[in-house]
Design an enzyme around this catalytic site. Structure first.
Site, PDB file in Angstrom:
ATOM      1  N   GLY A   1     -14.826 -11.286  13.503  1.00 10.93           N
ATOM      2  CA  GLY A   1     -15.222 -10.113  14.472  1.00 10.93           C
ATOM      3  C   GLY A   1     -16.637 -10.175  14.837  1.00 10.93           C
ATOM      4  O   GLY A   1     -17.182  -9.723  15.732  1.00 10.93           O
TER       5      GLY A   1
ATOM      6  N   GLY B   1     -12.572 -17.092  52.321  1.00  8.61           N
ATOM      7  CA  GLY B   1     -12.915 -16.098  51.241  1.00  8.61           C
ATOM      8  C   GLY B   1     -14.287 -16.525  50.732  1.00  8.61           C
ATOM      9  O   GLY B   1     -15.005 -15.809  50.171  1.00  8.61           O
TER      10      GLY B   1
END
Lengths: 114, 535
Positions: free
Chosen positions: B190, B424
């Site tokens: 973590g 785009g």
């Protein structure tokens, strides 16, 4: 019939007045020309190249002058680029930022209070 | 000694004080000595044997000489399970404090691997939280030197809660003060989310690793066999995952890079980025730029050469150099002012925009906007990457991040179209109507919905099929006509989609002049809690 005659009379009167006015303008122009005649034109000189008549020294001087003038024009167009950046942020930025921050804080306070 | 009786560098010795105070000062000095020893000489020796520096050595290398002020050096943990009562070290497994880099104030924390492997404890969490709070209050950057085995297992949930505190603070500080994570050892589980939340991650080749689960767990769960370096080494995160923004050869280089990076960053979001005395001629016009873009649209060229020639010489610091190389992002200077550069690299995948390039550019644009760094975009892209993998990978969602980031950015935005700006790619790459302040184009610019060949196939496909005998000649003629119309920027300039067409060599002075104009730009955004970027 009366109306027709009346219309024709007015048209003729209008046309007559217009042409009369134009005639007066032409008369005025003619008078002005007579009162203020054009100055006689100076006899045109034949165009000759200064450089073709100049001596070697003159040529060098002309070249230097041209170069200097070119440099000067460059200096003029180059001066100042980036100066505003060097000066740092202006009052507009500082004031706007301060206003934005205080408005944000105000909104946050209002949210908290509600 | 000075007139006031206080040495400027070395505190007076105990003998020079009153007798009653001598023992107190001696005791304090002994304490300091013990704290400086960290986990002890044996562990320091092991650290050095691995080619790594200790936390304090790293701090002294990174910070200006003598500027470090340590805090919380005496704090110890309160746990006793699993023999922890026998393992108490003053300051625990992290060194925290503040100092200066290049004369600018910074807050620091450095995990000390010699103390319980630098494991993240409740106390470490409290110390780091305090230093981030200080940085936030003072409005100064925070830099973490990470070298830890991860959460301290013996402390259980206390360690995990401390992580939560850290992540929460990382999030609160995001966009307010710059946060830099320098990875100088392992970072697993973590704990990786703290560097993951910061603005920049610098990894060191060979010695730093980051992963959620290690090779052993992966082997057990998925049966994949992978070594540490391939799984989470510096180059893996620098080139494949994009977690790391910079890859340094060794610790010293990583610390040097940190100093350099900080030179481009403001101390907080309320300040402009640090300007330096201009060292380069603002009027420098490199004639090579006029011929750098090949006439043949299929031929590539090096966009980095363009960047080097336009911005202040030697000022370009590339971010994510090895990741998504079809896009280029980095910090540079224009007449001494910091700007963020976003560009395509025609040498890699022809400069096409894919998922990774989208993420890379969008994150960088948002960072620059958060910290008042003007954006200069150099466009040469044939469009978005076609393919099933890209579509299924969410190119729509990722590509939208670019247009979102540009649209919400309120810093000065300048764009230069050097060649292709198709479809785009034209829209998302800082086009005029997503509020780019000034859009310039080179005479080689091609602004169109798509490339000439593709367009002719769509527009005249049927006609070409009906006359197969002279299809090729007709196609060539149509392609030429299309190119003539769209391969020049004047049509776009005539309609105001481009503000001016530049001789490439004059790009530098024109950008400086534009930056000068927009120096104090302020754009407002409608009030809202926060936007919803398509993450």
């Amino acid at each position: 019939m009366n109306l027709l005659w009346q219309g024709l009379t007015i048209s003729l009167l209008g046309l007559g007045l217009t042409f009369a006015a134009l005639g007066l303008f032409i008369l005025a122009m003619v008078l002005l020309k007579r009162l203020f005649p054009e100055a006689p034109k100076a006899e045109e000189q034949p165009v000759t190249s200064a450089l073709s008549q100049a001596s070697d020294e003159d040529e060098i001087a002309a070249a230097i002058a041209a170069a200097l003038s070119h440099l000067q024009s460059l200096e003029i167009c180059r001066s100042g680029l980036g100066e505003a950046l060097e000066a740092g942020r202006g009052r507009w930025w500082l004031v706007s930022r301060a206003t934005a921050y205080s408005a944000k804080a105000h909104r946050a306070n209002e949210r908290d209070n509600s | 000694m000075t007139e006031a009786g206080v040495s400027r560098r070395v505190p007076p010795q105990p003998s020079e004080q009153g007798d009653g105070h001598a023992s107190l000062i001696t005791e304090l000095q002994e304490q300091r000595k013990r704290i400086r020893a960290g986990g002890g000489p044996a562990r320091i020796e092991v650290q050095h044997a691995k080619g790594k520096l200790t936390a304090r050595e790293r701090l002294s290398r990174l910070l200006d000489e003598g500027s470090f002020q340590e805090i919380d050096a005496y704090i110890t943990h309160r746990h006793s399970d699993f023999g922890m009562d026998q393992e108490r070290y003053a300051g625990d497994s992290v060194v925290t404090g503040f100092g200066k880099i290049g004369g600018r104030r910074v807050c620091m924390y450095a995990q000390d691997f010699t103390v319980l492997g630098g494991s993240f404890s409740e106390v470490q969490g409290q110390k780091v939280a305090k230093v981030i709070d200080l940085a936030l209050d003072a409005g100064v950057p925070v830099i973490g030197l990470n070298d830890s085995v991860g959460a301290r297992i013996q402390e259980g949930v206390y360690s995990l809660a401390a992580y939560s505190e850290l992540f929460w603070r990382n999030t609160q500080a995001s966009g307010v003060i710059p946060q830099i994570s320098v990875m100088l050892g392992p970072c697993a589980g973590g704990s990786v989310y703290s560097p993951g939340l910061t603005d920049f991650v610098i990894m060191t080749k060979g010695s730093s690793h980051m992963f959620i689960t290690g090779p052993e767990v992966i082997k057990t769960v998925t049966r994949e066999e992978v070594d540490l370096e391939t799984l989470g080494g510096a180059m893996t995160h620098g080139a494949v995952s994009g977690v790391s923004h910079f890859v340094a050869d060794d610790e010293v280089a990583a610390l040097e890079l940190t100093r350099k990076l900080l030179g481009y960053l403001p101390s907080n979001s309320a300040e402009p980025p640090p300007a330096v005395e201009p060292t380069d001629d603002p009027w420098r016009m490199d004639a090579d730029l006029n011929t750098i873009v090949p006439v043949d649209p299929g031929e590539a060229y090096d966009m980095k050469a363009v960047i080097q020639k336009v911005f202040d010489l030697g000022s370009f610091l590339e971010v994510h150099e090895h990741f998504a190389q079809n896009a280029i992002v980095g910090l540079a200077r224009l007449h001494g002012q910091v700007v963020g550069v976003i560009a395509q690299q025609p040498l890699t995948l022809a400069g096409v925009i894919d998922i990774d390039a989208s993420d890379k550019m969008a994150r960088f644009i948002r960072f620059c906007d958060a910290f008042n760094i003007p954006l200069v975009t150099i466009v040469d892209s044939p469009g978005f990457m076609p393919g099933v993998a890209q579509e299924h990978g969410g190119i729509i969602r990722h590509g939208a991040k670019i247009v979102y980031a540009y649209s919400e950015a309120t810093v000065p935005k300048l764009a230069v179209i050097t060649r292709k700006a198709y479809g785009g790619a034209y829209i998302v790459m800082s086009s005029k109507y997503i509020r780019t302040d000034l859009v310039y184009a080179w005479p080689t610019a091609e602004i169109a919905v798509m490339g000439a060949e593709g367009a002719i196939n769509i527009l005249y496909g049927k006609e070409l099929k009906q006359h197969p005998d002279n299809a090729e000649a007709r196609r060539a003629q149509l392609v030429n006509e299309f190119r003539e119309k769209f391969s020049k920027p004047y049509r776009a300039a005539a309609s105001g989609h481009v503000d001016d067409v530049l001789i490439p060599a004059e790009t530098r002075p024109r950008l400086i002049a534009a930056l000068e104009l927009l120096r104090d730009k302020q754009a407002t955004r409608p009030p809202r809690k926060h936007g919803n970027i398509p993450l």
